[in-house]
Motif scaffolding. Structure first.
Motif, PDB file in Angstrom:
ATOM      1  N   SER A  76      14.973  -8.942  -8.085  1.00 16.30           N
ATOM      2  CA  SER A  76      14.277  -7.713  -8.821  1.00 16.30           C
ATOM      3  C   SER A  76      13.141  -7.118  -7.842  1.00 16.30           C
ATOM      4  CB  SER A  76      13.611  -8.374  -9.876  1.00 16.30           C
ATOM      5  OG  SER A  76      12.874  -7.244 -10.602  1.00 16.30           O
ATOM      6  N   LEU A  77      13.296  -5.935  -7.461  1.00 17.98           N
ATOM      7  CA  LEU A  77      12.303  -5.302  -6.689  1.00 17.98           C
ATOM      8  C   LEU A  77      10.899  -5.077  -7.298  1.00 17.98           C
ATOM      9  CD1 LEU A  77      11.693  -3.546  -4.045  1.00 17.98           C
ATOM     10  CD2 LEU A  77      12.432  -1.487  -5.356  1.00 17.98           C
ATOM     11  N   THR A  78      10.940  -5.166  -8.736  1.00 14.25           N
ATOM     12  CA  THR A  78       9.592  -5.025  -9.399  1.00 14.25           C
ATOM     13  C   THR A  78       9.037  -6.506  -9.173  1.00 14.25           C
ATOM     14  OG1 THR A  78      10.644  -3.494 -10.865  1.00 14.25           O
ATOM     15  CG2 THR A  78       8.647  -4.760 -11.637  1.00 14.25           C
ATOM     16  N   LYS A  79       9.704  -7.522  -9.452  1.00 11.10           N
ATOM     17  CA  LYS A  79       9.116  -8.897  -9.270  1.00 11.10           C
ATOM     18  C   LYS A  79       8.818  -9.155  -7.945  1.00 11.10           C
ATOM     19  CE  LYS A  79      11.634 -10.805 -13.406  1.00 11.10           C
ATOM     20  NZ  LYS A  79      12.655 -11.801 -13.761  1.00 11.10           N
ATOM     21  N   ARG A  80       9.442  -8.783  -6.981  1.00  5.67           N
ATOM     22  CA  ARG A  80       8.994  -8.955  -5.450  1.00  5.67           C
ATOM     23  C   ARG A  80       7.757  -8.154  -4.988  1.00  5.67           C
ATOM     24  NH1 ARG A  80      14.213  -8.280  -1.596  1.00  5.67           N
ATOM     25  NH2 ARG A  80      15.762 -10.060  -2.673  1.00  5.67           N
ATOM     26  N   ILE A  81       7.465  -6.961  -5.614  1.00 12.21           N
ATOM     27  CA  ILE A  81       6.294  -6.114  -5.308  1.00 12.21           C
ATOM     28  C   ILE A  81       5.181  -6.659  -5.843  1.00 12.21           C
ATOM     29  CG2 ILE A  81       5.362  -4.019  -5.355  1.00 12.21           C
ATOM     30  CD1 ILE A  81       8.018  -2.558  -5.205  1.00 12.21           C
ATOM     31  N   ILE A  82       5.408  -7.179  -7.289  1.00 13.62           N
ATOM     32  CA  ILE A  82       4.271  -7.919  -8.002  1.00 13.62           C
ATOM     33  C   ILE A  82       3.945  -9.018  -7.501  1.00 13.62           C
ATOM     34  CG2 ILE A  82       3.671  -8.638  -9.980  1.00 13.62           C
ATOM     35  CD1 ILE A  82       5.498  -6.505 -11.475  1.00 13.62           C
ATOM     36  N   ALA A  83       4.884  -9.881  -7.328  1.00 14.69           N
ATOM     37  CA  ALA A  83       4.502 -11.239  -6.745  1.00 14.69           C
ATOM     38  C   ALA A  83       3.708 -11.271  -5.213  1.00 14.69           C
ATOM     39  CB  ALA A  83       5.736 -11.994  -6.467  1.00 14.69           C
ATOM     40  N   LEU A  84       4.252 -10.392  -4.311  1.00  6.52           N
ATOM     41  CA  LEU A  84       3.700 -10.291  -3.100  1.00  6.52           C
ATOM     42  C   LEU A  84       2.221  -9.622  -3.146  1.00  6.52           C
ATOM     43  CD1 LEU A  84       6.612  -8.997  -0.778  1.00  6.52           C
ATOM     44  CD2 LEU A  84       5.416 -11.218  -0.770  1.00  6.52           C
ATOM     45  N   SER A  85       2.259  -8.532  -4.078  1.00 10.29           N
ATOM     46  CA  SER A  85       0.860  -7.840  -4.174  1.00 10.29           C
ATOM     47  C   SER A  85      -0.229  -9.140  -4.810  1.00 10.29           C
ATOM     48  CB  SER A  85       0.894  -6.745  -5.238  1.00 10.29           C
ATOM     49  OG  SER A  85       1.686  -5.869  -4.615  1.00 10.29           O
ATOM     50  N   ILE A  86       0.264  -9.836  -5.781  1.00  8.80           N
ATOM     51  CA  ILE A  86      -0.826 -10.662  -6.353  1.00  8.80           C
ATOM     52  C   ILE A  86      -1.056 -11.596  -5.349  1.00  8.80           C
ATOM     53  CG2 ILE A  86      -0.753 -12.471  -8.170  1.00  8.80           C
ATOM     54  CD1 ILE A  86       0.705 -10.723  -9.887  1.00  8.80           C
ATOM     55  N   PHE A  87      -0.032 -12.245  -4.593  1.00 11.84           N
ATOM     56  CA  PHE A  87      -0.147 -13.413  -3.520  1.00 11.84           C
ATOM     57  C   PHE A  87      -1.432 -12.652  -2.571  1.00 11.84           C
ATOM     58  CE2 PHE A  87       0.776 -14.758   0.713  1.00 11.84           C
ATOM     59  CZ  PHE A  87       0.544 -16.035   0.298  1.00 11.84           C
ATOM     60  N   TRP A  88      -1.124 -11.676  -2.095  1.00 15.15           N
ATOM     61  CA  TRP A  88      -2.136 -11.227  -0.988  1.00 15.15           C
ATOM     62  C   TRP A  88      -3.600 -10.772  -2.003  1.00 15.15           C
ATOM     63  CZ3 TRP A  88      -1.527 -12.376   3.569  1.00 15.15           C
ATOM     64  CH2 TRP A  88      -0.560 -12.470   4.133  1.00 15.15           C
ATOM     65  N   ILE A  89      -3.782 -10.483  -2.946  1.00 18.86           N
ATOM     66  CA  ILE A  89      -4.855  -9.930  -3.817  1.00 18.86           C
ATOM     67  C   ILE A  89      -5.742 -11.472  -3.567  1.00 18.86           C
ATOM     68  CG2 ILE A  89      -5.827  -9.778  -5.913  1.00 18.86           C
ATOM     69  CD1 ILE A  89      -3.803  -7.522  -6.389  1.00 18.86           C
ATOM     70  N   PHE A  90      -4.915 -12.479  -4.084  1.00 22.73           N
ATOM     71  CA  PHE A  90      -5.658 -13.872  -4.207  1.00 22.73           C
ATOM     72  C   PHE A  90      -6.059 -14.431  -2.870  1.00 22.73           C
ATOM     73  CE2 PHE A  90      -4.268 -13.540  -8.695  1.00 22.73           C
ATOM     74  CZ  PHE A  90      -5.502 -14.047  -9.221  1.00 22.73           C
ATOM     75  N   ILE A  91      -5.183 -14.104  -1.935  1.00 24.66           N
ATOM     76  CA  ILE A  91      -5.594 -14.705  -0.626  1.00 24.66           C
ATOM     77  C   ILE A  91      -6.755 -13.948  -0.205  1.00 24.66           C
ATOM     78  CG2 ILE A  91      -4.798 -14.358   1.838  1.00 24.66           C
ATOM     79  CD1 ILE A  91      -3.464 -16.600   0.377  1.00 24.66           C
TER      80      ILE A  91
END
Length: 286
Positions: free
Chosen positions: A5-20
């Motif tokens: 899922s492109l949506t899930k990939r974008i959301i997961a990567l964005s949230i990951f980098w936000i918390f990093i």
């Protein structure tokens, strides 16, 4: 296996980098705050050291006296970590009431004439942040060592409280940013969902083309899909026309074959008629 899922990939990567980014920022802020709080405590201790330097008096015979003591109440509370001590060599000339009968462990400390910061042990074996200076006074052949301390545990507690505040605040910020990312990605990819619905309608015969009212970012894709549909329709019409022409071209010779087969008696004539009907049915069907 990675989610497709492109949506899930974008959301997961964005949230990951936000918390990093938030964690790294929190750690940097904690480091800056540690330096700030150490300077804050050092400034307090330095004030008391300067106060002690000014309070020391020596008589012509070299007798030591202390005109006044620091008034900070923490110097009067037992084992507070806030201590001061005045020495001449290994002899303790004066000390804060908070030290009680104990003394500061200054082993390994180099006594200098410039105020310097050290980490020493207190009477309860606690870690202290100390400022030590060697001062020469008139009428004395030896120098006097003045030491004042603040407890390291208070600095650590302040930094720990600051970290708890920063991390809780950044956690709320991270959750808010994550929710914003989910909303943003969902809205941003909404046109792709509309394209999918439009293609489904075309396949179901409800429409012939994709609508042309899309954001400029995806409009070229929509135009290319419509061009593809036009091209396929052209090829389909051409194929139908060619098949129709072929049917007309073959039908007349088949009619002649049928009529001639009827004139042939016996099994051979029936076999030709059977093959004629098979070919005729195929032409009619296609």
């Amino acid at each position: 296996m990675m989610d497709k899922s492109l949506t899930k990939r974008i959301i997961a990567l964005s949230i990951f980098w936000i918390f990093i980014a938030l964690i790294v920022t929190a750690l940097l802020l904690g480091r800056f705050y540690l330096g700030h709080i150490e300077e804050h405590y050092d400034a307090h201790v330095k004030t008391h050291v300067e106060e002690l330097i000014a309070s020391v008096e020596t008589a012509p015979d070299g007798t030591f006296t202390l005109s006044r003591q620091p008034t900070d109440p923490r110097f009067y509370r037992d084992n507070s970590g806030w201590y001061w001590e005045i020495r001449s060599g290994q002899e303790v000339l004066a000390r804060s009431p908070s030290l009680g009968d104990g003394r500061l462990d200054l082993q390994g400390v180099v006594f200098e004439e410039n105020l310097d910061i050290h980490r020493v042990r207190g009477p309860a074996d606690e870690q202290l942040r100390a400022q030590v200076i060697n001062v020469s006074y008139p009428h004395r052949t030896d120098s006097i060592t003045i030491t004042a301390t603040a407890p390291e545990i208070q600095i650590k507690d302040d930094v720990r409280d600051y970290y708890a505040y920063v991390f809780s605040s950044f956690l709320v910020l991270g959750i808010g940013l994550s929710a914003a990312v989910v909303m943003q990605v969902t809205l941003a990819l909404k046109p792709l969902k509309a394209i999918q619905t439009a293609i489904h309608d075309i396949r179901g015969g409800k429409s012939e083309r994709l609508p042309r009212e899309f954001p400029s970012d995806v409009q070229p894709l929509v135009d290319e899909l419509n061009f593809l549909l036009d091209h396929n329709e052209t090829l389909l019409k051409r194929a139908r026309n060619q098949l129709s022409d072929l049917a007309h071209a073959v039908k007349n010779p088949l009619t002649v074959i049928r009529n001639e087969a009827r004139e042939i008696p016996g099994r051979q004539g029936r076999l030709i008629l059977e093959q004629y009907h098979a070919m005729d049915n195929s032409i009619v069907h296609y």
